[in-house]
Design an enzyme around this catalytic site. Structure first.
Site, short mmCIF file in Angstrom:
data_model
loop_
_atom_site.label_atom_id
_atom_site.label_comp_id
_atom_site.label_asym_id
_atom_site.label_seq_id
_atom_site.Cartn_x
_atom_site.Cartn_y
_atom_site.Cartn_z
N CYS A 112 0.83 -1.20 0.00
CA CYS A 112 0.00 0.00 0.00
C CYS A 112 0.87 1.25 0.00
O CYS A 112 0.60 2.21 -0.74
CB CYS A 112 -0.93 -0.01 1.22
SG CYS A 112 -2.01 1.42 1.31
N CYS B 69 -3.87 -3.07 5.73
CA CYS B 69 -3.84 -1.64 5.45
C CYS B 69 -5.13 -1.18 4.75
O CYS B 69 -5.50 -1.69 3.71
CB CYS B 69 -2.64 -1.34 4.57
SG CYS B 69 -2.41 0.39 4.17
#
Length: 327
Positions: free
Chosen positions: A66, A188
């Site tokens: 991410c 995430c």
């Protein structure tokens, strides 16, 4: 950023709540609030890759992906090119080799063609990524694959602070609604979930056996090798002692397990990988010259750093990196 479009198991949309919290902070500080969606990019560049890796028997780290693809790529470009920002500041507990004290002491002025932060880039060496002052909250592990151009235009205001001190500052500033928030955990931007239930929403169950690495006997069954990570405790009913995942066979579906946390099958002194991502140099001169470099290594956040030697060699015309002789 809005990167995930779903509710958690309790039916609460944490993204909207986080957005409201951030908006309230911006109102208090009298600074602009901007929202951008990367739901499509997150799905194609992070989550779909996670699923493919799980199916191959691997355990990728979604936070690293991410940061690499979303925060320090799409969002960084949005901040600099669309918003016209000099740099991006994030709440990571980390530090760069660029001193930021002068930047923080600037008084706010109207944008000009040249600013202090931009001027500094002209005379700086490549930015290095350092651990922050709070070693318990250090997040450099999750920043290990971000690109150099983004790191050079990133500031980490929490670099020299501890989490306790940051909370004290937030309390003094009146941000009590933020102080009540839980620690961010889990995947995430997706949040803390029951991983097995969550991943089975996207991958078809592929039941298999837990097989003893010692004598080949079947100890139990599982719903899919991709729900398990090497080294984790295997939930096997009817067993008096705990068993731990040693290996996975994606062809047969067998997951090999060993008793106790100290079983020899759980340990390795050599790791093979494809090319490393170098934050600063590509690759370091020492490794180019001697094909070997001593360094430190970790594969889990907050795991103690382990001394090792990296060796380079060619495999099928490409460079392969090998961490060998870990101590």
């Amino acid at each position: 950023m809005k990167n995930w479009d779903s509710l958690d198991e309790m039916g609460v949309c944490t993204t909207e709540r986080d957005c409201e919290d951030a908006y309230r902070v911006c109102q208090t500080l009298d600074i602009p609030f901007h929202q951008v969606s990367y739901v499509k990019e997150y799905w194609h560049e992070v989550f779909s890759k996670l699923l493919k890796e799980y199916e191959r028997g691997r355990t990728p780290n979604p936070d690293i992906l991410c940061n690499k693809h979303i925060k320090f790529n799409h969002f960084h470009k949005y901040a600099v090119k669309t918003l016209g920002a000099d740099a991006m500041a994030t709440g990571h507990y980390a530090m760069t080799s660029q001193e930021d004290e002068e930047v923080f002491q600037q008084t706010h002025t109207a944008p000009t063609s040249s600013t202090l932060f931009r001027d500094r880039f002209e005379i700086r060496n490549p930015a290095r990524l350092y651990k922050g002052a709070d070693l318990l909250k250090d997040q450099t592990f999750f920043l290990s694959q971000i690109p150099q151009d983004a790191l050079r235009q990133t500031m980490f205001p929490l670099a020299g602070l501890t989490k306790d001190f940051v909370k004290k500052m937030a309390a003094e500033a009146g941000f009590h609604h933020v102080l009540k928030k839980k620690e961010s955990m889990g995947i995430c931007f997706i949040g803390e979930r029951n991983f097995e239930n969550f991943i089975l929403e996207y991958l078809e169950p592929k039941p298999g056996n837990f097989v003893s690495i010692e004598d080949g006997t079947v100890k139990g069954t599982h719903k899919g090798w991709f729900t398990l990570t090497l080294g984790q405790r295997a939930r096997i009913g009817g067993q008096r002692d705990p068993w731990f995942v040693v290996d996975k066979d994606t062809d047969t579906g067998d997951v090999f397990v060993a008793p106790t946390t100290n079983h020899p099958a759980l340990f390795r002194d050599t790791v093979r990988t494809d090319r490393f991502h170098w934050v600063t140099f590509d690759p370091p001169p020492e490794l180019v010259k001697t094909q070997m470099m001593e360094c430190h290594f970790r594969f889990i956040h907050q795991m103690p750093l382990i001394r090792c030697a990296v060796q380079r060699r060619r495999v099928s015309g490409q460079w392969e990196d090998r961490a060998a002789g870990a101590q």
